[in-house]
Design a protein around this motif. Structure first.
Motif, PDB file in Angstrom:
ATOM      1  N   LEU A 164       0.753  -1.168  -0.056  1.00 48.47           N
ATOM      2  CA  LEU A 164      -0.104  -0.061  -0.009  1.00 48.47           C
ATOM      3  C   LEU A 164       0.797   1.359   0.104  1.00 48.47           C
ATOM      4  N   LYS A 165       1.978   1.163   0.568  1.00 47.82           N
ATOM      5  CA  LYS A 165       2.792   2.236   0.888  1.00 47.82           C
ATOM      6  C   LYS A 165       3.532   2.532  -0.658  1.00 47.82           C
ATOM      7  N   ARG A 166       3.846   1.515  -1.413  1.00 38.92           N
ATOM      8  CA  ARG A 166       4.276   1.684  -2.727  1.00 38.92           C
ATOM      9  C   ARG A 166       3.199   2.171  -3.725  1.00 38.92           C
ATOM     10  N   ILE A 167       1.966   1.773  -3.520  1.00 38.12           N
ATOM     11  CA  ILE A 167       0.904   2.213  -4.488  1.00 38.12           C
ATOM     12  C   ILE A 167       0.678   3.744  -4.167  1.00 38.12           C
ATOM     13  N   ALA A 168       0.902   3.893  -2.863  1.00 39.59           N
ATOM     14  CA  ALA A 168       0.278   5.494  -2.390  1.00 39.59           C
ATOM     15  C   ALA A 168       1.074   6.214  -3.027  1.00 39.59           C
ATOM     16  N   GLY A 169       2.421   5.994  -2.861  1.00 39.91           N
ATOM     17  CA  GLY A 169       3.409   7.013  -3.396  1.00 39.91           C
ATOM     18  C   GLY A 169       3.548   8.255  -2.562  1.00 39.91           C
ATOM     19  N   ARG A 170       3.293   9.402  -3.204  1.00 38.47           N
ATOM     20  CA  ARG A 170       3.244  10.734  -2.447  1.00 38.47           C
ATOM     21  C   ARG A 170       2.109  10.936  -1.663  1.00 38.47           C
ATOM     22  N   LYS A 171       1.142  10.272  -1.771  1.00 37.67           N
ATOM     23  CA  LYS A 171      -0.171  10.204  -0.882  1.00 37.67           C
ATOM     24  C   LYS A 171       0.196   9.721   0.623  1.00 37.67           C
ATOM     25  N   TRP A 172       1.328   9.022   0.603  1.00 41.55           N
ATOM     26  CA  TRP A 172       1.844   8.494   2.060  1.00 41.55           C
ATOM     27  C   TRP A 172       2.663   9.494   2.831  1.00 41.55           C
ATOM     28  N   THR A 173       2.179   9.810   4.079  1.00 41.15           N
ATOM     29  CA  THR A 173       3.003  10.663   4.811  1.00 41.15           C
ATOM     30  C   THR A 173       3.946  10.059   5.695  1.00 41.15           C
ATOM     31  N   LEU A 174       4.715  10.892   6.159  1.00 41.66           N
ATOM     32  CA  LEU A 174       5.839  10.259   6.922  1.00 41.66           C
ATOM     33  C   LEU A 174       5.489   9.565   8.284  1.00 41.66           C
ATOM     34  N   ASP A 175       4.360  10.157   8.713  1.00 40.08           N
ATOM     35  CA  ASP A 175       3.644   9.311   9.969  1.00 40.08           C
ATOM     36  C   ASP A 175       2.895   8.055   9.599  1.00 40.08           C
ATOM     37  N   GLY A 176       2.825   7.759   8.389  1.00 39.70           N
ATOM     38  CA  GLY A 176       2.337   6.609   8.026  1.00 39.70           C
ATOM     39  C   GLY A 176       0.847   6.658   7.680  1.00 39.70           C
ATOM     40  N   ALA A 177       0.433   7.757   7.204  1.00 30.98           N
ATOM     41  CA  ALA A 177      -1.085   7.937   6.767  1.00 30.98           C
ATOM     42  C   ALA A 177      -1.292   8.134   5.253  1.00 30.98           C
ATOM     43  N   ILE A 178      -2.509   8.043   4.814  1.00 34.91           N
ATOM     44  CA  ILE A 178      -2.503   8.233   3.343  1.00 34.91           C
ATOM     45  C   ILE A 178      -3.584   9.405   3.289  1.00 34.91           C
ATOM     46  N   ILE A 179      -3.222  10.490   2.480  1.00 32.74           N
ATOM     47  CA  ILE A 179      -4.047  11.652   2.527  1.00 32.74           C
ATOM     48  C   ILE A 179      -4.662  11.511   0.939  1.00 32.74           C
ATOM     49  N   ILE A 180      -6.133  11.526   0.790  1.00 32.29           N
ATOM     50  CA  ILE A 180      -6.800  11.442  -0.457  1.00 32.29           C
ATOM     51  C   ILE A 180      -7.568  12.783  -0.291  1.00 32.29           C
ATOM     52  N   ARG A 181      -7.301  13.763  -1.282  1.00 33.43           N
ATOM     53  CA  ARG A 181      -8.134  15.050  -1.738  1.00 33.43           C
ATOM     54  C   ARG A 181      -9.104  14.506  -3.027  1.00 33.43           C
ATOM     55  N   ALA A 182     -10.233  15.095  -2.784  1.00 34.68           N
ATOM     56  CA  ALA A 182     -11.178  14.844  -3.571  1.00 34.68           C
ATOM     57  C   ALA A 182     -11.949  16.060  -3.869  1.00 34.68           C
ATOM     58  N   GLU A 183     -12.133  16.874  -5.210  1.00 29.41           N
ATOM     59  CA  GLU A 183     -12.457  17.966  -5.223  1.00 29.41           C
ATOM     60  C   GLU A 183     -13.171  18.034  -6.440  1.00 29.41           C
ATOM     61  N   ASP A 184     -13.850  16.704  -7.226  1.00 32.14           N
ATOM     62  CA  ASP A 184     -14.287  16.604  -8.330  1.00 32.14           C
ATOM     63  C   ASP A 184     -15.461  17.215  -8.613  1.00 32.14           C
ATOM     64  N   THR A 185     -16.632  17.198  -7.899  1.00 36.41           N
ATOM     65  CA  THR A 185     -17.895  17.773  -8.019  1.00 36.41           C
ATOM     66  C   THR A 185     -18.008  18.774  -7.100  1.00 36.41           C
ATOM     67  N   ARG A 186     -19.436  19.259  -7.194  1.00 39.09           N
ATOM     68  CA  ARG A 186     -19.657  20.547  -6.487  1.00 39.09           C
ATOM     69  C   ARG A 186     -20.452  20.170  -5.239  1.00 39.09           C
ATOM     70  N   SER A 187     -20.584  18.724  -4.896  1.00 33.35           N
ATOM     71  CA  SER A 187     -21.305  18.370  -3.712  1.00 33.35           C
ATOM     72  C   SER A 187     -20.283  17.473  -2.874  1.00 33.35           C
ATOM     73  N   GLN A 188     -20.481  17.934  -1.596  1.00 36.06           N
ATOM     74  CA  GLN A 188     -19.688  17.585  -0.563  1.00 36.06           C
ATOM     75  C   GLN A 188     -19.981  15.904  -0.220  1.00 36.06           C
ATOM     76  N   ALA A 189     -21.062  15.591  -0.378  1.00 38.22           N
ATOM     77  CA  ALA A 189     -21.314  14.024  -0.102  1.00 38.22           C
ATOM     78  C   ALA A 189     -20.791  13.360  -1.226  1.00 38.22           C
ATOM     79  N   ARG A 190     -20.839  13.796  -2.451  1.00 39.43           N
ATOM     80  CA  ARG A 190     -20.389  13.220  -3.509  1.00 39.43           C
ATOM     81  C   ARG A 190     -19.031  13.182  -3.436  1.00 39.43           C
ATOM     82  N   ASN A 191     -18.136  14.182  -3.182  1.00 40.61           N
ATOM     83  CA  ASN A 191     -16.765  14.271  -2.993  1.00 40.61           C
ATOM     84  C   ASN A 191     -16.111  13.217  -2.028  1.00 40.61           C
ATOM     85  N   ARG A 192     -16.939  13.037  -0.691  1.00 41.66           N
ATOM     86  CA  ARG A 192     -16.678  12.334   0.235  1.00 41.66           C
ATOM     87  C   ARG A 192     -16.810  10.822  -0.235  1.00 41.66           C
TER      88      ARG A 192
END
Length: 139
Positions: free
Chosen positions: A57-85
């Motif tokens: 998972l660390k290899r697949i995540a790449g830059r999304k993997w933080t130094l403290d071992g968390a994955i951060i995913i940002r979604a801003e594709d639509t105008r709906s908060q629920a859909r982005n979640r």
């Protein structure tokens, strides 16, 4: 709770969400409503994933993997908060599903006798073509 497979479900304490304003076009909606979602998954501390899965998972995540071992995913594709979640959660689940599949070990094999002969014949043919490109005598 996010269900990844029948066996694996991510607990609420492993996930945290924060909402910000989206960038890009959208009129007044962009300036007023926080629709972009930033999903944080504590992958290194997750009890539902085994160590080999975490490594993949660390290899697949790449830059999304933080130094403290968390994955951060940002979604801003639509105008709906629920859909982005929903989009962010689906991206995370798909990433984990890809990490669950262990790659097949490659078994080294030797070239067959036929392939060796074909290779040598093509080398000989190529050498003959190049030899014919030489200077022509005037005789």
């Amino acid at each position: 709770m996010i269900r990844v497979t029948d066996d694996i479900a991510l607990q609420d304490w492993e996930l945290s969400e924060s909402f910000t304003r989206s960038s890009g076009p959208g009129g007044q909606n962009v300036n007023k409503v926080s629709t972009a979602v930033e999903l944080r998954f504590e992958a290194a501390r997750s009890p539902s994933l085994t160590q080999p899965v975490k490594t993949r998972l660390k290899r697949i995540a790449g830059r999304k993997w933080t130094l403290d071992g968390a994955i951060i995913i940002r979604a801003e594709d639509t105008r709906s908060q629920a859909r982005n979640r929903e989009i962010a959660q689906n991206r995370l689940a798909e990433m984990i599903r890809r990490a669950l599949v262990a790659p097949k070990r490659r078994i080294a094999t030797k070239p067959t006798l036929g392939s060796k002969k074909r290779r040598l014949e093509s080398k000989t043919r190529r050498g003959q073509v190049k030899a014919l490109r030489g200077r022509i005598d005037e005789d």
